[in-house]
Design an enzyme around this catalytic site. Sequence first.
Site, short mmCIF file in Angstrom:
data_model
loop_
_atom_site.label_atom_id
_atom_site.label_comp_id
_atom_site.label_asym_id
_atom_site.label_seq_id
_atom_site.Cartn_x
_atom_site.Cartn_y
_atom_site.Cartn_z
CG HIS A 102 -1.74 -1.19 1.42
ND1 HIS A 102 -2.97 -1.35 0.81
CD2 HIS A 102 -1.51 -2.32 2.12
CE1 HIS A 102 -3.48 -2.52 1.14
NE2 HIS A 102 -2.62 -3.14 1.93
O1 RIB Z 1 -4.18 -0.89 5.40
C1 RIB Z 1 -2.87 -0.79 4.93
C2 RIB Z 1 -2.07 0.13 5.80
O2 RIB Z 1 -2.03 -0.38 7.13
C3 RIB Z 1 -0.59 0.22 5.35
O3 RIB Z 1 -0.11 1.48 5.67
C4 RIB Z 1 0.07 -0.83 6.21
O4 RIB Z 1 1.44 -0.55 6.45
C5 RIB Z 1 -0.68 -0.67 7.49
O5 RIB Z 1 -0.15 0.45 8.19
#
Ligand code: RIB
Length: 319
Positions: A247
């Site tokens: 992400h």
């Molecule tokens: O939902 C994904 C997010 O949550 C990303 O930033 C991952 O590192 C967690 O922090």
Amino acid sequence: MTLALLVDCDTGIDDAFALTYLALREDVEMAGVVSTGGNVPAAVVHRNNLVLTELLGIDAPVALGADRPLVEPPMFADDTHGPGGLGHAVLPEPTRAEDPRSGAQLWVDLARERPGELVGLVLGPHTNLALALAIEPELPRLLRRLHVMGGAIHHRGNTGPTSEWNIAVDPEAAQRVLAAFASAPRLPVLGALQATESVHVHGEVLERVEQLAGTSGNPVARILADALRFYFEFHESDGFGWSAHVHDPLVAAHAVTGDFASTRPLAVDVELTGTLTRGQTVGDELGRWGREPTVDLLTHVQADAFVEHLLSTLEAGLR
Ligand code: RIB
Ligand code: CA
């Protein structure tokens, strides 16, 4: 032109890819790093941030954030990122100093020192940015812009059925940040799950990172490879096959380049009292609230181009 960034993250596997990507960019100045509890406890995030910044040659201040969300009890994602936050990676002990300030104070001090210059990048829960807003309500006008990885708009959650991790860990903080930045000169850019999960990272990506670690002997490449393999194992166990949702780097790359996605304005708010939906980010597509947009939502992600950009940046910088 160099972009001065403050990165607030819960390092975490995809956070580590984002930090490394940013460190390798010559057009980025890492002005500061805030360690926020999320994927793993704040102290473990902090250790990861100290080690990674040291190995990457980033001498920016790294400040430890609060050890719990504003209201919710802390929750962690050991299954997703491993108890150390970086999967199978074995890290050396950090030898660099931490910044003695709190994460919230680092937000405030850097923004005050560089009015209109600093770009905020939040890749974890919003706890410390919310605490910083309580110290300095002018932050939305002192920062040049804010980019956030978080939320899920008309998209299933990854934490609760309707909630995404960074928001679910500290919904009150996220709600306060969105409310405060709704009046910022430029709306926050929000990279929500529907955008970040459109980036499919499959086995050949892991192989390239593994190969980079093997051929370069670079310790950061080895950490990323060992972390990513754990991330693949988790996603496979969670029903997504041999792959990973990476992400944070997408939001980081868009913040720096403006490429790989478009944006559209949308009024978004956070559900705090829903029995089944607490932590949900709700988008008002039809304008039923009669409110001005609160975010610029990432859309139309050029996923393949982004993945190649990320990998080629790592391969060029960590060889
Ligand atoms: O939902 C994904 C997010 O949550 C990303 O930033 C991952 O590192 C967690 O922090
Ligand atoms: Ca994160």
